[in-house]
Design a protein around this motif. Structure first.
Motif, PDB file in Angstrom:
ATOM      1  N   GLY A   1     -76.853 -20.921   8.412  1.00  0.00           N
ATOM      2  CA  GLY A   1     -77.593 -20.733   9.638  1.00  0.00           C
ATOM      3  C   GLY A   1     -78.265 -22.012  10.096  1.00  0.00           C
ATOM      4  N   GLY A   2     -78.771 -21.974  11.313  1.00  0.00           N
ATOM      5  CA  GLY A   2     -79.455 -23.140  11.859  1.00  0.00           C
ATOM      6  C   GLY A   2     -79.522 -23.045  13.360  1.00  0.00           C
ATOM      7  N   LEU A   3     -79.904 -24.138  13.967  1.00  0.00           N
ATOM      8  CA  LEU A   3     -80.038 -24.211  15.418  1.00  0.00           C
ATOM      9  C   LEU A   3     -78.770 -24.797  16.024  1.00  0.00           C
ATOM     10  CD1 LEU A   3     -81.873 -23.971  17.926  1.00  0.00           C
ATOM     11  CD2 LEU A   3     -82.648 -26.311  17.435  1.00  0.00           C
ATOM     12  N   VAL A   4     -78.260 -24.144  17.044  1.00  0.00           N
ATOM     13  CA  VAL A   4     -77.050 -24.606  17.718  1.00  0.00           C
ATOM     14  C   VAL A   4     -77.214 -24.401  19.219  1.00  0.00           C
ATOM     15  CG1 VAL A   4     -75.910 -22.375  17.376  1.00  0.00           C
ATOM     16  CG2 VAL A   4     -74.524 -24.423  17.768  1.00  0.00           C
ATOM     17  N   GLN A   5     -76.639 -25.290  19.988  1.00  0.00           N
ATOM     18  CA  GLN A   5     -76.703 -25.155  21.433  1.00  0.00           C
ATOM     19  C   GLN A   5     -75.670 -24.142  21.920  1.00  0.00           C
ATOM     20  OE1 GLN A   5     -76.288 -29.139  23.025  1.00  0.00           O
ATOM     21  NE2 GLN A   5     -78.514 -29.369  23.115  1.00  0.00           N
ATOM     22  N   ALA A   6     -75.963 -23.532  23.038  1.00  0.00           N
ATOM     23  CA  ALA A   6     -75.032 -22.576  23.636  1.00  0.00           C
ATOM     24  C   ALA A   6     -73.664 -23.236  23.830  1.00  0.00           C
ATOM     25  CB  ALA A   6     -75.563 -22.080  24.967  1.00  0.00           C
ATOM     26  N   GLY A   7     -72.637 -22.498  23.478  1.00  0.00           N
ATOM     27  CA  GLY A   7     -71.285 -23.030  23.528  1.00  0.00           C
ATOM     28  C   GLY A   7     -70.819 -23.663  22.232  1.00  0.00           C
ATOM     29  N   GLY A   8     -71.741 -23.843  21.316  1.00  0.00           N
ATOM     30  CA  GLY A   8     -71.412 -24.474  20.052  1.00  0.00           C
ATOM     31  C   GLY A   8     -70.855 -23.504  19.029  1.00  0.00           C
ATOM     32  N   SER A   9     -70.651 -24.029  17.833  1.00  0.00           N
ATOM     33  CA  SER A   9     -70.042 -23.257  16.751  1.00  0.00           C
ATOM     34  C   SER A   9     -70.915 -23.311  15.500  1.00  0.00           C
ATOM     35  CB  SER A   9     -68.650 -23.819  16.411  1.00  0.00           C
ATOM     36  OG  SER A   9     -67.793 -23.738  17.519  1.00  0.00           O
ATOM     37  N   ARG A  10     -70.682 -22.333  14.662  1.00  0.00           N
ATOM     38  CA  ARG A  10     -71.383 -22.298  13.383  1.00  0.00           C
ATOM     39  C   ARG A  10     -70.498 -21.579  12.379  1.00  0.00           C
ATOM     40  NH1 ARG A  10     -75.724 -25.716  12.708  1.00  0.00           N
ATOM     41  NH2 ARG A  10     -76.668 -25.167  10.703  1.00  0.00           N
TER      42      ARG A  10
ATOM     43  N   ASN B   1     -64.922 -17.700  -4.513  1.00  0.00           N
ATOM     44  CA  ASN B   1     -65.790 -16.514  -4.371  1.00  0.00           C
ATOM     45  C   ASN B   1     -66.611 -16.576  -3.086  1.00  0.00           C
ATOM     46  OD1 ASN B   1     -64.923 -15.365  -6.743  1.00  0.00           O
ATOM     47  ND2 ASN B   1     -66.945 -15.210  -7.671  1.00  0.00           N
ATOM     48  N   THR B   2     -65.980 -16.972  -2.011  1.00  0.00           N
ATOM     49  CA  THR B   2     -66.718 -17.204  -0.776  1.00  0.00           C
ATOM     50  C   THR B   2     -66.013 -16.540   0.403  1.00  0.00           C
ATOM     51  OG1 THR B   2     -67.526 -19.325  -1.609  1.00  0.00           O
ATOM     52  CG2 THR B   2     -67.697 -18.957   0.754  1.00  0.00           C
ATOM     53  N   VAL B   3     -66.817 -15.937   1.255  1.00  0.00           N
ATOM     54  CA  VAL B   3     -66.352 -15.411   2.531  1.00  0.00           C
ATOM     55  C   VAL B   3     -67.051 -16.183   3.631  1.00  0.00           C
ATOM     56  CG1 VAL B   3     -66.398 -13.417   4.079  1.00  0.00           C
ATOM     57  CG2 VAL B   3     -65.773 -13.117   1.676  1.00  0.00           C
ATOM     58  N   TYR B   4     -66.292 -16.572   4.625  1.00  0.00           N
ATOM     59  CA  TYR B   4     -66.814 -17.366   5.724  1.00  0.00           C
ATOM     60  C   TYR B   4     -66.766 -16.575   7.028  1.00  0.00           C
ATOM     61  CZ  TYR B   4     -65.770 -21.161   2.447  1.00  0.00           C
ATOM     62  OH  TYR B   4     -65.707 -21.971   1.344  1.00  0.00           O
ATOM     63  N   LEU B   5     -67.709 -16.872   7.885  1.00  0.00           N
ATOM     64  CA  LEU B   5     -67.673 -16.361   9.252  1.00  0.00           C
ATOM     65  C   LEU B   5     -67.785 -17.560  10.185  1.00  0.00           C
ATOM     66  CD1 LEU B   5     -67.567 -13.948  11.197  1.00  0.00           C
ATOM     67  CD2 LEU B   5     -70.077 -13.949  11.165  1.00  0.00           C
ATOM     68  N   GLN B   6     -66.681 -17.870  10.831  1.00  0.00           N
ATOM     69  CA  GLN B   6     -66.646 -18.956  11.799  1.00  0.00           C
ATOM     70  C   GLN B   6     -66.928 -18.368  13.179  1.00  0.00           C
ATOM     71  OE1 GLN B   6     -66.076 -22.370  11.482  1.00  0.00           O
ATOM     72  NE2 GLN B   6     -66.413 -22.523  13.695  1.00  0.00           N
ATOM     73  N   MET B   7     -67.965 -18.836  13.804  1.00  0.00           N
ATOM     74  CA  MET B   7     -68.338 -18.322  15.126  1.00  0.00           C
ATOM     75  C   MET B   7     -68.294 -19.451  16.145  1.00  0.00           C
ATOM     76  SD  MET B   7     -71.465 -15.738  14.230  1.00  0.00           S
ATOM     77  CE  MET B   7     -72.526 -17.042  13.607  1.00  0.00           C
ATOM     78  N   ASP B   8     -67.601 -19.223  17.219  1.00  0.00           N
ATOM     79  CA  ASP B   8     -67.457 -20.205  18.289  1.00  0.00           C
ATOM     80  C   ASP B   8     -68.044 -19.672  19.593  1.00  0.00           C
ATOM     81  OD1 ASP B   8     -64.196 -20.752  16.916  1.00  0.00           O
ATOM     82  OD2 ASP B   8     -66.008 -21.938  16.539  1.00  0.00           O
TER      83      ASP B   8
END
Length: 125
Positions: A8-17, A76-83
């Motif tokens: 988690g963290g701070l991201v600008q609108a339109g960005g990804s995490r 042992n990791t699951v990722y969630l890529q959000m764009d």
């Protein structure tokens, strides 16, 4: 099984995490793993899930066109890529695990036995 969410963290609108959920324990790869999110002032809601085995994926309507959930069983990791993140995606994101979960239950949080601590994603406009 213990779960540790991060990314988690701070991201600008339109960005990804990309969020990560690391599981401990030998059985992690046998679990369905999901992400839920809690938007400020709202109930926690289902976001995405991935099954064990073949890794079938499920998404909420809110994120399905903008997100990918995937797992690396070796880590042992699951990722969630959000764009294309928007301010309305601001939330605490939780990962959760469940065993022997029927497909019709993947979006229902009460069926998940194990929960991570949550990671905050803040999207600025």
């Amino acid at each position: 099984v213990q779960l540790q969410a991060s990314g988690g963290g701070l991201v600008q609108a339109g960005g990804s995490r990309r969020l990560s959920c690391v599981g401990s324990g030998r059985a992690f790869n046998a679990y369905t793993v999901a992400w839920f999110r809690q938007i400020p002032g709202k109930e926690r809601e289902f976001t995405a899930a991935i099954s064990h085995g073949i890794g079938k994926t499920y998404y909420s309507d809110a994120v399905k066109e903008r997100s990918i959930i995937f797992r690396d069983n070796n880590k042992n990791t699951v990722y969630l890529q959000m764009d294309s993140l928007q301010p309305e995606d601001t939330a605490v994101y939780y990962c959760a695990g469940a065993s022997f979960l029927e497909e019709r239950s993947v979006s229902t949080e009460r069926y998940y036995n194990f929960w991570g601590q949550g990671t905050l994603v803040t999207v600025s406009s």
